[in-house]
Design a protein around this motif. Structure first.
Motif, mmCIF file in Angstrom:
data_model
loop_
_atom_site.group_PDB
_atom_site.id
_atom_site.type_symbol
_atom_site.label_atom_id
_atom_site.label_comp_id
_atom_site.label_asym_id
_atom_site.label_seq_id
_atom_site.Cartn_x
_atom_site.Cartn_y
_atom_site.Cartn_z
ATOM 1 N N LEU A 45 51.312 223.622 66.720
ATOM 2 C CA LEU A 45 50.973 223.082 65.410
ATOM 3 C C LEU A 45 51.585 223.943 64.313
ATOM 4 O O LEU A 45 51.933 223.448 63.243
ATOM 5 N N CYS A 46 51.701 225.254 64.594
ATOM 6 C CA CYS A 46 52.381 226.173 63.692
ATOM 7 C C CYS A 46 53.143 227.176 64.537
ATOM 8 O O CYS A 46 52.550 227.882 65.360
ATOM 9 N N SER A 47 54.462 227.247 64.344
ATOM 10 C CA SER A 47 55.276 228.148 65.165
ATOM 11 C C SER A 47 55.338 229.559 64.583
ATOM 12 O O SER A 47 55.956 230.434 65.178
ATOM 13 N N VAL A 103 47.333 222.875 50.071
ATOM 14 C CA VAL A 103 48.546 223.445 50.641
ATOM 15 C C VAL A 103 48.623 223.077 52.119
ATOM 16 O O VAL A 103 47.669 223.299 52.874
ATOM 17 N N LEU A 104 49.765 222.513 52.531
ATOM 18 C CA LEU A 104 49.958 222.083 53.905
ATOM 19 C C LEU A 104 51.295 222.589 54.430
ATOM 20 O O LEU A 104 52.269 222.696 53.677
ATOM 21 N N HIS A 105 51.327 222.877 55.699
ATOM 22 C CA HIS A 105 52.572 223.200 56.393
ATOM 23 C C HIS A 105 52.735 222.210 57.537
ATOM 24 O O HIS A 105 51.806 221.983 58.314
ATOM 25 N N GLN A 106 53.929 221.644 57.655
ATOM 26 C CA GLN A 106 54.243 220.713 58.733
ATOM 27 C C GLN A 106 55.371 221.284 59.579
ATOM 28 O O GLN A 106 56.406 221.694 59.043
ATOM 29 N N GLU A 107 55.163 221.303 60.871
ATOM 30 C CA GLU A 107 56.243 221.680 61.772
ATOM 31 C C GLU A 107 57.265 220.559 61.867
ATOM 32 O O GLU A 107 56.975 219.402 61.546
ATOM 33 N N VAL A 108 58.455 220.882 62.325
ATOM 34 C CA VAL A 108 59.541 219.910 62.425
ATOM 35 C C VAL A 108 59.507 219.155 63.744
ATOM 36 O O VAL A 108 59.647 217.936 63.782
ATOM 37 N N ASP A 152 67.095 217.066 71.949
ATOM 38 C CA ASP A 152 66.295 216.019 72.577
ATOM 39 C C ASP A 152 64.845 216.037 72.114
ATOM 40 O O ASP A 152 64.050 215.203 72.544
ATOM 41 N N ALA A 153 64.482 216.974 71.275
ATOM 42 C CA ALA A 153 63.086 217.099 70.856
ATOM 43 C C ALA A 153 62.711 215.990 69.875
ATOM 44 O O ALA A 153 63.453 215.668 68.949
ATOM 45 N N GLU A 154 61.543 215.434 70.092
ATOM 46 C CA GLU A 154 61.022 214.413 69.186
ATOM 47 C C GLU A 154 60.525 215.088 67.916
ATOM 48 O O GLU A 154 59.973 216.192 67.945
ATOM 49 N N LEU A 155 60.707 214.422 66.775
ATOM 50 C CA LEU A 155 60.257 214.986 65.519
ATOM 51 C C LEU A 155 58.753 214.800 65.347
ATOM 52 O O LEU A 155 58.165 213.845 65.843
ATOM 53 N N ALA A 156 58.140 215.727 64.640
ATOM 54 C CA ALA A 156 56.729 215.614 64.298
ATOM 55 C C ALA A 156 56.545 214.473 63.293
ATOM 56 O O ALA A 156 57.508 214.004 62.676
ATOM 57 N N PRO A 157 55.301 214.007 63.107
ATOM 58 C CA PRO A 157 55.078 212.791 62.299
ATOM 59 C C PRO A 157 55.627 212.817 60.886
ATOM 60 O O PRO A 157 56.242 211.840 60.449
ATOM 61 N N VAL A 158 55.437 213.913 60.141
ATOM 62 C CA VAL A 158 55.877 213.901 58.741
ATOM 63 C C VAL A 158 57.398 213.894 58.605
ATOM 64 O O VAL A 158 57.955 213.045 57.895
ATOM 65 N N PRO A 159 58.146 214.811 59.244
ATOM 66 C CA PRO A 159 59.609 214.727 59.135
ATOM 67 C C PRO A 159 60.179 213.427 59.684
ATOM 68 O O PRO A 159 61.180 212.925 59.170
ATOM 69 N N GLU A 160 59.531 212.874 60.700
ATOM 70 C CA GLU A 160 59.986 211.575 61.228
ATOM 71 C C GLU A 160 59.798 210.487 60.182
ATOM 72 O O GLU A 160 60.714 209.693 59.913
ATOM 73 N N ALA A 161 58.624 210.440 59.560
ATOM 74 C CA ALA A 161 58.349 209.415 58.555
ATOM 75 C C ALA A 161 59.222 209.585 57.318
ATOM 76 O O ALA A 161 59.617 208.594 56.682
ATOM 77 N N TYR A 162 59.544 210.830 56.974
ATOM 78 C CA TYR A 162 60.341 211.099 55.783
ATOM 79 C C TYR A 162 61.847 211.035 56.039
ATOM 80 O O TYR A 162 62.637 211.256 55.114
ATOM 81 N N GLN A 163 62.253 210.769 57.270
ATOM 82 C CA GLN A 163 63.669 210.675 57.626
ATOM 83 C C GLN A 163 64.425 211.947 57.243
ATOM 84 O O GLN A 163 65.553 211.911 56.741
ATOM 85 N N ASP A 201 49.937 210.108 58.018
ATOM 86 C CA ASP A 201 48.916 210.643 58.919
ATOM 87 C C ASP A 201 49.517 211.858 59.614
ATOM 88 O O ASP A 201 50.423 211.731 60.430
ATOM 89 N N SER A 202 49.020 213.045 59.290
ATOM 90 C CA SER A 202 49.653 214.272 59.765
ATOM 91 C C SER A 202 48.737 215.024 60.729
ATOM 92 O O SER A 202 47.517 214.879 60.700
ATOM 93 N N PRO A 203 49.316 215.851 61.595
ATOM 94 C CA PRO A 203 48.520 216.595 62.576
ATOM 95 C C PRO A 203 47.666 217.675 61.926
ATOM 96 O O PRO A 203 48.047 218.257 60.903
ATOM 97 N N THR A 204 46.528 217.955 62.521
ATOM 98 C CA THR A 204 45.639 219.018 62.077
ATOM 99 C C THR A 204 45.123 219.770 63.302
ATOM 100 O O THR A 204 45.341 219.346 64.446
ATOM 101 N N VAL A 205 44.405 220.856 63.068
ATOM 102 C CA VAL A 205 43.854 221.617 64.187
ATOM 103 C C VAL A 205 42.853 220.799 64.986
ATOM 104 O O VAL A 205 42.655 221.018 66.188
ATOM 105 N N GLU A 206 42.210 219.841 64.340
ATOM 106 C CA GLU A 206 41.229 219.010 65.038
ATOM 107 C C GLU A 206 41.859 217.781 65.682
ATOM 108 O O GLU A 206 41.258 217.166 66.563
ATOM 109 N N ARG A 207 43.062 217.445 65.253
ATOM 110 C CA ARG A 207 43.734 216.230 65.748
ATOM 111 C C ARG A 207 45.229 216.492 65.674
ATOM 112 O O ARG A 207 45.882 216.195 64.689
ATOM 113 N N THR A 208 45.765 217.047 66.722
ATOM 114 C CA THR A 208 47.131 217.569 66.692
ATOM 115 C C THR A 208 48.210 216.499 66.777
ATOM 116 O O THR A 208 49.373 216.788 66.518
ATOM 117 N N LEU A 209 47.860 215.287 67.156
ATOM 118 C CA LEU A 209 48.851 214.221 67.330
ATOM 119 C C LEU A 209 49.970 214.665 68.263
ATOM 120 O O LEU A 209 51.128 214.285 68.098
#
Length: 315
Positions: free
Chosen positions: A192-194, A250-255, A267-278, A179-187
């Motif tokens: 969302l994009c740096s 095509v998707l881009h995920q921030e870290v 100390d920054a928390e990881l975004a959902p995809v890099p966190e889930a993918y370890q 479940d990844s962030p989107t413009v409509e649901r940033t989690l």
């Protein structure tokens, strides 16, 4: 990274197996010791821990192999096609912007040659030339890679581990439909994009498209916070090659989830995809087929030509 410069000596240089463990977020933040180049400092091929990166001779060779992939964490799985990007440095330890001609790598274990790989240099649209070595290592253990460049014999020693010890998804496996962030649901991922301006690849939830009929191309990278000078180019190259295409998702995920809210990215928390993918490094590019199976994974650096070849694998 512009304001948080961390150089990890154990990630680039004459490679030796190591028991060092670097926190995942620190690895993500620093990525590679190539980050020293962003500040104009020379990269020393023999820097770091004396046990892992020590020159065995007082003579300075004309060139050396620099491993542009993680060395402090289990990274290369046995029995899985692996892509290992190498740089070639000059005698001052600075990676070359151009590599002249193909380079043949010999892979051996315990003195027994297992095979050779002819590698064409890649340098189209990226700041440093690199050599992506593709090989499937048959079993866990220590392997030696030897190449000759401009009359110098270049050596690298790597550790291959059991697949269970490698966290991120690898070639041949299904891409996990997180479940990844989107413009409509940033989690709560902000930004969302740096990239400035933001890229157009944040409208789709990963879990809604994996294995649903279209190949998925997903880049995990943080252009504004990556220090290695490769994150931005990879995203820009991806944008140029996928603009207007309707045959790919095509998707881009921030870290990072909230890098702006941290004084220290450690100390920054990881975004959902890099966190889930370890993930312990970035950038990482995943390419799947229509069924959602990973057909290619490219770590750290990808040039224009190789990206074209990787995208072709999807369709």
């Amino acid at each position: 990274m512009p304001s948080h410069r961390h150089v990890h000596d154990d990630l680039v240089g004459p490679v030796r197996p190591s028991g060092l463990v670097v926190p995942r977020r620190r690895l993500l933040q620093g990525g590679l010791a190539l980050g020293a180049l962003a500040a104009g400092a020379p990269l020393l091929a023999a820097c770091g821990d004396s046990e892992t990166n020590t020159q065995e001779s007082d003579a300075v060779p004309d060139h050396a192999l620099l491993a542009a992939f993680p060395q402090s964490v289990p990274h290369i799985p046995a029995g899985v096609p692996s892509r290992l990007p190498y740089l070639v440095s000059d005698r001052d330890g600075v990676p070359l912007a151009e590599i002249a001609g193909d380079v043949t790598f010999t892979i051996s274990q315990d003195g027994k040659e297992l095979g050779t790989v002819d590698v064409a240099p890649r340098m189209d649209g990226v700041p440093r030339a690199y050599l992506p070595v593709s090989f499937t290592f048959p079993e866990p253990g220590i392997y030696d890679l030897t190449a000759t460049y401009d009359g110098s014999e270049l050596d690298s020693t790597i550790e291959v581990v059991d697949r269970a010890r490698v966290g991120p998804p690898v070639v041949g496996e299904a891409l996990p439909p997180v479940d990844s962030p989107t413009v409509e649901r940033t989690l709560q991922v902000d930004p969302l994009c740096s990239r400035v301006p933001a890229c157009p690849y944040h409208s789709t939830n990963l879990q809604d498209v994996v294995g649903k009929g279209k190949p998925v191309v997903m880049l995990i990278a943080t252009p504004a916070y990556c220090q290695t000078a490769v994150c931005g180019p990879v995203l820009d190259l991806l944008m140029a090659q996928t603009e207007g295409r309707t045959d790919l998702e095509v998707l881009h995920q921030e870290v990072y989830k909230d890098p702006k809210g941290q004084r220290d990215l450690n100390d920054a928390e990881l975004a959902p995809v890099p966190e889930a993918y370890q993930l312990r490094f970035e950038p990482v590019l995943y390419v799947t087929d229509r069924a959602g199976t990973i057909v290619a994974r490219a770590d750290v650096t990808v040039d224009r030509g190789e990206l074209t070849e990787l995208l072709a694998l999807a369709v």
